[in-house]
Design an enzyme around this catalytic site. Structure first.
Site, short mmCIF file in Angstrom:
data_model
loop_
_atom_site.label_atom_id
_atom_site.label_comp_id
_atom_site.label_asym_id
_atom_site.label_seq_id
_atom_site.Cartn_x
_atom_site.Cartn_y
_atom_site.Cartn_z
CE LYS A 1 -3.99 -2.07 1.90
NZ LYS A 1 -5.19 -1.89 2.96
CG ASP B 1 -8.48 0.14 3.23
OD1 ASP B 1 -9.29 -0.80 2.57
OD2 ASP B 1 -7.18 -0.01 3.41
P1 NAP Z 1 0.49 -3.43 9.30
O1 NAP Z 1 0.55 -2.35 8.48
O2 NAP Z 1 1.37 -4.81 8.96
O3 NAP Z 1 0.04 -2.82 10.58
C1 NAP Z 1 -0.25 -4.03 11.71
C2 NAP Z 1 -0.01 -3.01 13.24
O4 NAP Z 1 -0.22 -4.34 13.85
C3 NAP Z 1 1.25 -2.79 13.42
O5 NAP Z 1 0.97 -1.62 14.38
C4 NAP Z 1 1.96 -3.72 14.14
O6 NAP Z 1 3.09 -3.56 15.10
C5 NAP Z 1 0.78 -4.39 14.96
N1 NAP Z 1 1.11 -5.88 15.34
C6 NAP Z 1 1.32 -6.73 14.56
N2 NAP Z 1 1.33 -7.99 15.25
C7 NAP Z 1 1.25 -7.38 16.70
C8 NAP Z 1 1.31 -8.22 18.01
N3 NAP Z 1 1.35 -9.49 18.06
N4 NAP Z 1 0.97 -7.27 19.01
C9 NAP Z 1 0.91 -5.99 19.08
N5 NAP Z 1 0.80 -5.38 17.69
C10 NAP Z 1 0.94 -6.04 16.86
O7 NAP Z 1 -1.16 -4.32 8.71
P2 NAP Z 1 -2.36 -3.37 8.11
O8 NAP Z 1 -2.47 -3.35 6.94
O9 NAP Z 1 -2.36 -2.19 9.02
O10 NAP Z 1 -3.43 -4.35 8.53
C11 NAP Z 1 -3.88 -4.65 9.88
C12 NAP Z 1 -5.15 -5.84 10.22
O11 NAP Z 1 -6.24 -4.85 9.41
C13 NAP Z 1 -4.98 -7.15 9.53
O12 NAP Z 1 -5.60 -8.08 10.20
C14 NAP Z 1 -5.69 -6.86 8.11
O13 NAP Z 1 -6.20 -8.08 7.60
C15 NAP Z 1 -6.92 -6.05 8.63
N6 NAP Z 1 -7.41 -5.05 7.51
C16 NAP Z 1 -8.81 -5.43 7.18
C17 NAP Z 1 -9.39 -4.69 6.33
C18 NAP Z 1 -10.89 -4.86 6.29
O14 NAP Z 1 -11.26 -4.48 5.00
N7 NAP Z 1 -11.57 -5.43 7.28
C19 NAP Z 1 -8.61 -3.56 5.71
C20 NAP Z 1 -7.23 -3.44 5.96
C21 NAP Z 1 -6.70 -4.23 6.96
P3 NAP Z 1 4.36 -3.56 14.59
O15 NAP Z 1 4.79 -2.54 13.73
O16 NAP Z 1 5.42 -3.57 15.85
O17 NAP Z 1 4.63 -4.98 13.84
#
Ligand code: NAP
Length: 279
Positions: free
Chosen positions: A70, A106
């Site tokens: 992204k 989003d």
């Molecule tokens: P991302 O950019 O990888 O960000 C994930 C965030 O969660 C980061 O702050 C990460 O911290 C944190 N994190 C990861 N593992 C963790 C853990 N074990 N404990 C605490 N914090 C943790 O991912 P994203 O694109 O934002 O997506 C995040 C989630 O949203 C995913 O599950 C995705 O499927 C969902 N999502 C859903 C939709 C929908 O349409 N429903 C749309 C977009 C995203 P670090 O930086 O320290 O790793």
């Protein structure tokens, strides 16, 4: 007759095998009699430029973009919408006058189920758990689109939370105390996903209350451990599926100029064993 559809849209990411987007978009094309196809494209970073160049606006009409590209696509498009610019991430691309345009749907997808709960959120306080790409879209929606009184962000790496504009940063260790003060808790971490579904981003000491809304962006499983605990305490619960359908509907509108037939999409998801995007 060549059975291959002339127009297609694609999802660019890596890995993307679990995506529900083809079910959503192909059901919508079928319902409207549009002979397009939506396909998955698992792309390695060194192929990203070639794949983007292949979006010609004719044969390949547009693309959705997911983890981990992204931000990379944000850097590569010719133009960005104001929303994509503000969020710093692109999840939808299309051609306009020959130029590759990046949008972020989003934000619209996140907002639509929240506005079904109440239309005025201006007095509300929210906590966002996590500070990745989705958190940036959520923070933009809550601060700029809904104008909440306070938006707090708690992430295990505090520096990533500090990079999000207009929010109050809460140390990860104090996240439950912040949630006590909040009307809305949004989980944007992947903690609780199918691969780790017994985990929760909040410790068990935290108990939700009625009047609070929990919004978990995870859509597989449909009910996360966090969602179950919020529902048991009488809080209002929104899962990730309505947002997934909402962001797809906004992209569909950009590419086809038509409204996505949501009922047909929900039926296709139900047929696939997913409950269909209701909140
Ligand atoms: P991302 O950019 O990888 O960000 C994930 C965030 O969660 C980061 O702050 C990460 O911290 C944190 N994190 C990861 N593992 C963790 C853990 N074990 N404990 C605490 N914090 C943790 O991912 P994203 O694109 O934002 O997506 C995040 C989630 O949203 C995913 O599950 C995705 O499927 C969902 N999502 C859903 C939709 C929908 O349409 N429903 C749309 C977009 C995203 P670090 O930086 O320290 O790793």
């Amino acid at each position: 007759m060549d059975p291959t559809p002339v127009h297609s849209c694609i999802l660019i990411g890596h890995p993307i095998g679990h995506s529900l987007s083809p079910i959503i978009h192909n059901a919508a094309y079928a319902a409207l009699g549009i002979e397009w196809h939506y396909g998955l494209m698992d792309v390695l970073e060194h192929d990203l430029d070639a794949v983007l160049a292949g979006i010609d606006g004719q044969r390949v009409v547009g693309a959705n973009v997911t983890i981990p590209y992204k931000q990379a696509v944000f850097e590569r498009v010719d133009e960005r919408s104001p929303t994509a610019e503000a969020v710093g991430a692109v999840n939808t691309v299309f051609r306009r006058a020959g130029r590759l345009v990046g949008e972020n749907t989003d934000v619209a997808g996140f907002l639509s189920p929240l506005l079904d709960v109440r239309s005025d959120w201006t007095r509300a306080r929210a906590v966002i758990l996590g500070a990745g790409g989705a958190a940036r879209a959520v923070a933009h929606a809550l601060t700029r689109e809904l104008g909440l009184a306070q938006v707090m962000v708690s992430a295990r790496r505090e520096a990533t939370a500090r990079a999000i504009p207009d929010v109050t940063v809460v140390p990860w260790d104090k996240r439950e105390a912040a949630c006590l003060e909040a009307d809305l808790v949004v989980n944007t971490t992947p903690v609780g996903m199918a691969s780790n579904q017994h985990a929760s981003p909040l410790r068990d000491t935290y108990i939700f209350r009625s009047g609070q809304t929990l919004y978990d962006l995870i859509y597989a499983p449909e009910t996360t451990r966090l969602m179950a605990s919020a529902a048991a305490a009488g809080a209002h619960v929104i899962g990730g599926l309505p947002m997934l359908v909402g962001q797809a509907a906004a992209a569909f509108q950009i590419w086809t100029g038509k409204e996505m037939p949501i009922d047909a999409v929900k039926k296709a998801l139900r047929d696939h064993g997913v409950s269909g995007g209701s909140s």
